[in-house]
Write a protein that holds these residues in place. Structure first.
Motif, PDB file in Angstrom:
ATOM      1  N   GLY A 184     -47.453  58.886  -8.424  1.00 21.97           N
ATOM      2  CA  GLY A 184     -48.657  59.432  -7.926  1.00 21.97           C
ATOM      3  C   GLY A 184     -49.036  60.292  -8.819  1.00 21.97           C
ATOM      4  N   ASN A 234     -60.241  64.653  -5.716  1.00 22.28           N
ATOM      5  CA  ASN A 234     -59.222  63.825  -5.290  1.00 22.28           C
ATOM      6  C   ASN A 234     -59.661  63.054  -3.884  1.00 22.28           C
ATOM      7  N   SER A 259     -58.987  60.162  -7.533  1.00 22.68           N
ATOM      8  CA  SER A 259     -57.807  59.434  -6.950  1.00 22.68           C
ATOM      9  C   SER A 259     -57.132  59.912  -6.000  1.00 22.68           C
ATOM     10  N   VAL A 260     -56.453  59.170  -5.123  1.00 26.71           N
ATOM     11  CA  VAL A 260     -55.669  59.311  -4.146  1.00 26.71           C
ATOM     12  C   VAL A 260     -54.500  60.244  -4.270  1.00 26.71           C
ATOM     13  N   ILE A 287     -57.876  62.114   0.087  1.00 25.42           N
ATOM     14  CA  ILE A 287     -56.675  62.134   1.042  1.00 25.42           C
ATOM     15  C   ILE A 287     -56.952  61.256   2.159  1.00 25.42           C
ATOM     16  N   PRO A 288     -55.941  60.815   2.909  1.00 22.31           N
ATOM     17  CA  PRO A 288     -56.097  59.953   4.028  1.00 22.31           C
ATOM     18  C   PRO A 288     -56.956  60.591   4.891  1.00 22.31           C
ATOM     19  N   TYR A 331     -60.250  57.166   3.826  1.00 15.98           N
ATOM     20  CA  TYR A 331     -60.103  58.420   3.120  1.00 15.98           C
ATOM     21  C   TYR A 331     -61.236  59.263   2.996  1.00 15.98           C
ATOM     22  N   ARG A 377     -51.893  64.127  -8.391  1.00 13.97           N
ATOM     23  CA  ARG A 377     -52.557  65.066  -7.369  1.00 13.97           C
ATOM     24  C   ARG A 377     -54.221  64.987  -7.396  1.00 13.97           C
ATOM     25  N   SER A 434     -50.942  61.609  -3.970  1.00 15.20           N
ATOM     26  CA  SER A 434     -49.741  61.000  -3.450  1.00 15.20           C
ATOM     27  C   SER A 434     -48.563  61.663  -4.109  1.00 15.20           C
ATOM     28  N   ASP A 435     -47.431  61.733  -3.233  1.00 15.15           N
ATOM     29  CA  ASP A 435     -46.201  62.287  -3.769  1.00 15.15           C
ATOM     30  C   ASP A 435     -45.134  61.163  -4.294  1.00 15.15           C
ATOM     31  N   GLU A 436     -45.533  59.983  -3.929  1.00 16.11           N
ATOM     32  CA  GLU A 436     -44.859  58.926  -4.312  1.00 16.11           C
ATOM     33  C   GLU A 436     -44.500  58.655  -5.943  1.00 16.11           C
TER      34      GLU A 436
END
Length: 281
Positions: A64, A104, A56-57, A106-107, A117, A66, A59-61
């Protein structure tokens, strides 16, 4: 993101899996209520689920994660040390590691790749105190009856972290070392090493230096010997002048690479005696 997994995946039913293939709440370490709560807090920051749960991506949103916890992970399950097959009984002996990893995405940066990604980190995940995230065994040996498609027995391979300061007073049974164990089966016994940590990402303190002989019908330990370092390769055996030898490569960060050979005392004709260690450099 934007990709879809297949609606169906192959799920063999016989023999059953010899190691874990998912992460659920029931899999989390539970030696004490405090450790269980700590494990739940850790997994709460990650995606986890059954086999084939994709990375999974990061995200700190809100909502989201880790990354995704995968089990047995990149350095888990069975590995290049292989398994041992007994043609007389059709029994397959498989050493494996229960070693969860994080996968994971990352962009992607335009100066590095043209992909949206890219792979992030693939790392071992454990509790902040160094204990494993999930229940034992962390290293195991599984005997699979290929005639019946069933597991005959499973035993932990080594002590594992049962002497960790937070659990040593619980007097836990052997928990198993999460390392690459090497098997070799003979007409009478199953030999398995514990394996060294060289080039293997395992929990701190993992790895062991012992070689053991098991009753191949039951998994009972009938002999063990602690070497000066853990194994770094698979076992081999040969006959020389009527005497059978068992050889293992050992080594480690604090021990030079070498071969160790074992044999019964000269003239011995029974497998019930303890092997006599012979050292070659």
């Amino acid at each position: 993101p934007g990709e879809k997994t297949s609606p169906t995946q192959p799920f063999p039913t016989k023999p059953p899996a010899f190691d874990r293939q998912s992460v659920t709440d029931d899999d989390l370490i539970d030696f004490t209520p405090e450790l269980r709560a700590m494990a739940r807090d850790v997994v709460g920051h990650y995606k986890h689920g059954p086999l084939f749960t994709p990375p999974s991506v990061v995200s700190d949103e809100p909502g989201g994660t880790r990354g995704t916890i995968q089990l047995s992970g990149s350095v888990g399950g069975a590995d290049w040390t292989g398994a041992a097959f007994d043609p007389e009984t059709a029994m397959l002996y498989v050493p494996s590691m229960t070693n969860p990893f994080v996968a994971n995405l990352i962009p992607g940066k335009s100066e590095e790749t043209n992909l949206r990604y890219r792979a992030g980190d693939r790392r071992l995940i454990q509790l902040p105190n160094g204990l494993p995230l999930i229940k034992p065994p962390y290293g195991r040996i599984t005997a699979i009856d290929l005639n019946r498609g069933e597991i005959a027995w499973t035993v932990p391979n080594g002590d594992g972290p049962r002497n960790h300061p937070l659990v040593k007073d619980l007097h836990l049974p052997p928990l198993g070392h999460a390392v690459r164990a090497a098997p070799l089966v003979t007409r009478t016994l199953l030999f398995v090493t514990e394996g060294d940590q060289v080039n293997v990402r395992t929990p701190p303190g993992g790895g062991g230096r012992k070689i053991r002989a098991f009753d191949k019908a039951t998994g009972t330990i009938v002999w063990e010997y602690e070497m000066e370092a853990g194994s770094t390769g698979t076992l081999m055996t040969y006959l020389h002048k009527g005497r059978q030898y068992l050889v293992v490569a050992i080594g480690g960060q604090n021990h030079p690479a070498e071969f160790v050979a074992f044999a019964l005392p000269a003239g011995t004709r029974t497998s019930q005696n303890s092997p006599e260690g012979l050292r070659y450099r």
